[in-house]
Design a protein around this motif. Structure first.
Motif, PDB file in Angstrom:
ATOM      1  N   ARG A 165     -51.901  89.963  66.157  1.00 23.85           N
ATOM      2  CA  ARG A 165     -52.762  88.779  66.094  1.00 23.85           C
ATOM      3  C   ARG A 165     -52.154  87.625  66.885  1.00 23.85           C
ATOM      4  NH1 ARG A 165     -53.032  84.117  63.971  1.00 23.85           N
ATOM      5  NH2 ARG A 165     -51.052  84.348  62.862  1.00 23.85           N
ATOM      6  N   GLN A 166     -50.852  87.416  66.726  1.00 27.44           N
ATOM      7  CA  GLN A 166     -50.188  86.320  67.425  1.00 27.44           C
ATOM      8  C   GLN A 166     -50.228  86.531  68.943  1.00 27.44           C
ATOM      9  OE1 GLN A 166     -46.226  85.739  65.889  1.00 27.44           O
ATOM     10  NE2 GLN A 166     -46.935  85.055  63.885  1.00 27.44           N
ATOM     11  N   ALA A 167     -50.061  87.760  69.385  1.00 29.73           N
ATOM     12  CA  ALA A 167     -50.104  88.045  70.821  1.00 29.73           C
ATOM     13  C   ALA A 167     -51.478  87.711  71.397  1.00 29.73           C
ATOM     14  CB  ALA A 167     -49.771  89.514  71.075  1.00 29.73           C
ATOM     15  N   VAL A 168     -52.525  88.076  70.677  1.00 26.37           N
ATOM     16  CA  VAL A 168     -53.879  87.780  71.133  1.00 26.37           C
ATOM     17  C   VAL A 168     -54.108  86.275  71.154  1.00 26.37           C
ATOM     18  CG1 VAL A 168     -56.332  88.004  70.576  1.00 26.37           C
ATOM     19  CG2 VAL A 168     -54.823  89.990  70.399  1.00 26.37           C
ATOM     20  N   ASP A 169     -53.672  85.576  70.105  1.00 25.45           N
ATOM     21  CA  ASP A 169     -53.843  84.124  70.043  1.00 25.45           C
ATOM     22  C   ASP A 169     -53.123  83.434  71.199  1.00 25.45           C
ATOM     23  OD1 ASP A 169     -55.366  84.385  67.771  1.00 25.45           O
ATOM     24  OD2 ASP A 169     -53.783  83.747  66.379  1.00 25.45           O
ATOM     25  N   LYS A 170     -51.912  83.888  71.506  1.00 33.31           N
ATOM     26  CA  LYS A 170     -51.139  83.282  72.591  1.00 33.31           C
ATOM     27  C   LYS A 170     -51.799  83.561  73.943  1.00 33.31           C
ATOM     28  CE  LYS A 170     -46.674  83.420  70.204  1.00 33.31           C
ATOM     29  NZ  LYS A 170     -45.323  84.054  70.144  1.00 33.31           N
ATOM     30  N   ALA A 171     -52.325  84.755  74.100  1.00 30.71           N
ATOM     31  CA  ALA A 171     -52.999  85.103  75.354  1.00 30.71           C
ATOM     32  C   ALA A 171     -54.240  84.246  75.559  1.00 30.71           C
ATOM     33  CB  ALA A 171     -53.371  86.587  75.351  1.00 30.71           C
ATOM     34  N   VAL A 172     -55.016  84.080  74.499  1.00 28.00           N
ATOM     35  CA  VAL A 172     -56.227  83.260  74.584  1.00 28.00           C
ATOM     36  C   VAL A 172     -55.869  81.799  74.830  1.00 28.00           C
ATOM     37  CG1 VAL A 172     -58.228  82.407  73.306  1.00 28.00           C
ATOM     38  CG2 VAL A 172     -57.597  84.828  73.158  1.00 28.00           C
ATOM     39  N   SER A 173     -54.827  81.324  74.157  1.00 27.72           N
ATOM     40  CA  SER A 173     -54.401  79.942  74.342  1.00 27.72           C
ATOM     41  C   SER A 173     -53.941  79.688  75.775  1.00 27.72           C
ATOM     42  CB  SER A 173     -53.260  79.613  73.370  1.00 27.72           C
ATOM     43  OG  SER A 173     -52.757  78.321  73.583  1.00 27.72           O
ATOM     44  N   HIS A 174     -53.279  80.688  76.363  1.00 30.24           N
ATOM     45  CA  HIS A 174     -52.721  80.529  77.710  1.00 30.24           C
ATOM     46  C   HIS A 174     -53.782  80.673  78.796  1.00 30.24           C
ATOM     47  CE1 HIS A 174     -49.212  80.450  80.417  1.00 30.24           C
ATOM     48  NE2 HIS A 174     -49.891  81.307  81.171  1.00 30.24           N
ATOM     49  N   PHE A 175     -54.647  81.685  78.657  1.00 29.79           N
ATOM     50  CA  PHE A 175     -55.613  81.999  79.713  1.00 29.79           C
ATOM     51  C   PHE A 175     -57.065  81.665  79.357  1.00 29.79           C
ATOM     52  CE2 PHE A 175     -52.160  85.023  80.992  1.00 29.79           C
ATOM     53  CZ  PHE A 175     -51.933  84.497  82.263  1.00 29.79           C
ATOM     54  N   GLY A 176     -57.328  81.377  78.085  1.00 26.30           N
ATOM     55  CA  GLY A 176     -58.676  80.992  77.682  1.00 26.30           C
ATOM     56  C   GLY A 176     -59.546  82.113  77.156  1.00 26.30           C
ATOM     57  N   LYS A 177     -59.290  83.340  77.570  1.00 27.44           N
ATOM     58  CA  LYS A 177     -60.104  84.465  77.141  1.00 27.44           C
ATOM     59  C   LYS A 177     -59.384  85.774  77.464  1.00 27.44           C
ATOM     60  CE  LYS A 177     -62.608  84.193  81.523  1.00 27.44           C
ATOM     61  NZ  LYS A 177     -63.919  84.127  82.191  1.00 27.44           N
ATOM     62  N   ILE A 178     -59.905  86.864  76.894  1.00 23.35           N
ATOM     63  CA  ILE A 178     -59.386  88.202  77.178  1.00 23.35           C
ATOM     64  C   ILE A 178     -60.577  89.112  77.440  1.00 23.35           C
ATOM     65  CG2 ILE A 178     -58.054  90.182  76.334  1.00 23.35           C
ATOM     66  CD1 ILE A 178     -56.756  88.208  74.320  1.00 23.35           C
ATOM     67  N   GLU A 179     -60.614  89.697  78.610  1.00 17.54           N
ATOM     68  CA  GLU A 179     -61.690  90.641  78.934  1.00 17.54           C
ATOM     69  C   GLU A 179     -61.256  92.099  78.851  1.00 17.54           C
ATOM     70  OE1 GLU A 179     -62.799  86.853  81.174  1.00 17.54           O
ATOM     71  OE2 GLU A 179     -60.964  88.034  80.891  1.00 17.54           O
ATOM     72  N   ILE A 180     -59.951  92.350  78.972  1.00 15.00           N
ATOM     73  CA  ILE A 180     -59.471  93.725  79.112  1.00 15.00           C
ATOM     74  C   ILE A 180     -58.272  93.960  78.191  1.00 15.00           C
ATOM     75  CG2 ILE A 180     -58.507  95.431  80.726  1.00 15.00           C
ATOM     76  CD1 ILE A 180     -59.723  93.466  82.968  1.00 15.00           C
ATOM     77  N   LEU A 181     -58.263  95.098  77.533  1.00 13.68           N
ATOM     78  CA  LEU A 181     -57.097  95.545  76.763  1.00 13.68           C
ATOM     79  C   LEU A 181     -56.755  96.967  77.161  1.00 13.68           C
ATOM     80  CD1 LEU A 181     -55.022  95.546  74.389  1.00 13.68           C
ATOM     81  CD2 LEU A 181     -56.904  96.334  72.923  1.00 13.68           C
ATOM     82  N   ILE A 182     -55.488  97.188  77.499  1.00  9.56           N
ATOM     83  CA  ILE A 182     -55.001  98.551  77.713  1.00  9.56           C
ATOM     84  C   ILE A 182     -53.934  98.837  76.673  1.00  9.56           C
ATOM     85  CG2 ILE A 182     -53.813 100.158  79.239  1.00  9.56           C
ATOM     86  CD1 ILE A 182     -55.048  98.863  81.593  1.00  9.56           C
ATOM     87  N   ASN A 183     -54.187  99.832  75.842  1.00  7.82           N
ATOM     88  CA  ASN A 183     -53.235 100.247  74.813  1.00  7.82           C
ATOM     89  C   ASN A 183     -52.346 101.353  75.366  1.00  7.82           C
ATOM     90  OD1 ASN A 183     -53.707  98.703  72.343  1.00  7.82           O
ATOM     91  ND2 ASN A 183     -55.757  99.594  72.397  1.00  7.82           N
ATOM     92  N   ALA A 184     -51.231 100.940  75.978  1.00  9.76           N
ATOM     93  CA  ALA A 184     -50.314 101.901  76.583  1.00  9.76           C
ATOM     94  C   ALA A 184     -49.036 102.101  75.783  1.00  9.76           C
ATOM     95  CB  ALA A 184     -49.960 101.471  78.008  1.00  9.76           C
ATOM     96  N   SER A 185     -48.852 101.347  74.698  1.00  8.55           N
ATOM     97  CA  SER A 185     -47.663 101.538  73.866  1.00  8.55           C
ATOM     98  C   SER A 185     -47.688 102.927  73.251  1.00  8.55           C
ATOM     99  CB  SER A 185     -47.611 100.498  72.746  1.00  8.55           C
ATOM    100  OG  SER A 185     -47.270  99.238  73.243  1.00  8.55           O
ATOM    101  N   GLY A 186     -46.551 103.587  73.258  1.00  3.77           N
ATOM    102  CA  GLY A 186     -46.503 104.914  72.656  1.00  3.77           C
ATOM    103  C   GLY A 186     -45.082 105.418  72.536  1.00  3.77           C
ATOM    104  N   VAL A 187     -44.873 106.304  71.587  1.00  2.00           N
ATOM    105  CA  VAL A 187     -43.585 106.971  71.427  1.00  2.00           C
ATOM    106  C   VAL A 187     -43.831 108.472  71.406  1.00  2.00           C
ATOM    107  CG1 VAL A 187     -42.473 105.073  70.223  1.00  2.00           C
ATOM    108  CG2 VAL A 187     -43.749 106.758  68.911  1.00  2.00           C
TER     109      VAL A 187
END
Length: 262
Positions: free
Chosen positions: A76-98
């Motif tokens: 949630r914090q990452a999304v909030d910071k991204a929106v605060s910095h850039f204004g919006k989010i159009e794309i998400l890539i979920n590449a985290s993995g183990v």
């Protein structure tokens, strides 16, 4: 719309989880080359900052964030910071993995949970956190990263990793269900299922890795007769991230040199 504009991401903002290394890093740079601002998140801020410098060298803007995808508050914090910095989010890539190479009979509960927590729960938590923002704006492109080994059982002589294969199959099901649920809100959800690429734990230089143990055998079984290269995912990533895929959702695209077709 012209063909050039269909794939243009100029002015859009993307979050790439696991973007500090491996395929995540490659995808972050692909998006930057297409004009997107890119938020790079992983548990290690130093690797994210290095990727941001590469993004900026390409002429795009970047933001490095500490991100633990298994923690809903961190997501949630990452999304909030991204929106605060850039204004919006159009794309998400979920590449985290183990990943791990542990036979089913030897897999511990700790290993199993590690696969599920990051590969499945982490993907869901990021979809949920970004999805709220995308649904509100009635637009979004979510790209989940699975693997061709999530389609079916695998030869234990090549891949013997029950937790990993199960988690990647779950990502495919998650993608399809979210696509059905969120299509009415203007959010497209798709999956890229890479075959074998020489990055991260698969790298031929990694002791005991899949490519080190069975690289030539695997390559000989691929119809295109080679392992994937750095640029082979670019087309799929930009397609799913851009307006070119506006009428495509709930799909799983294998990028594997034709191996899945056999």
């Amino acid at each position: 719309m012209s063909s050039g504009k269909l794939f243009d991401l100029t002015g859009q903002t993307a979050i790439v989880t696991g973007g500090g290394s491996g395929l995540g890093r490659l995808m972050a740079l692909m998006l930057a080359e297409a004009g997107a601002n890119v938020v790079v998140g992983s548990r290690r801020i130093e690797v994210c900052e290095k990727v941001v410098k590469e993004i900026e060298a390409l002429g795009s803007q970047g933001l490095a964030l500490v991100l633990d995808v298994t923690d809903p508050e961190s997501a949630r914090q990452a999304v909030d910071k991204a929106v605060s910095h850039f204004g919006k989010i159009e794309i998400l890539i979920n590449a985290s993995g183990v990943a791990s190479q542990t036979p089913a009979i030897e897999t511990t509960l700790k290993e199993w949970k590690a696969m599920m927590d990051t590969n499945v729960t982490g993907t869901f938590l990021m979809c949920q956190a970004v999805g709220r923002h995308m649904i509100e704006n009635e637009y979004g492109k979510i790209i989940n990263i699975s693997s061709t080994i999530g389609f079916k059982g695998t030869d234990p002589e090549v891949v013997d990793a029950i937790g990993y294969t199960t988690s990647k199959g779950a990502v495919m099901s998650l993608t399809k269900d979210l696509a059905v649920k969120w299509g009415r809100h203007g959010v497209n959800v798709n999956t890229i299922a890479p075959g074998i690429f020489p990055t991260g734990m698969n790298g031929s230089e990694v002791q005991g890795s899949l490519l080190q143990k069975a690289g030539p055998i695997i390559a000989s079984q691929i119809p295109l007769m080679r392992i994937g290269s750095d640029n082979d995912l670019a087309g799929a990533v930009i397609y799913f991230a851009s307006a070119a895929s506006n009428y495509c959702t709930g799909q799983i695209l294998a990028v594997d040199g034709g191996l899945w077709a056999k």
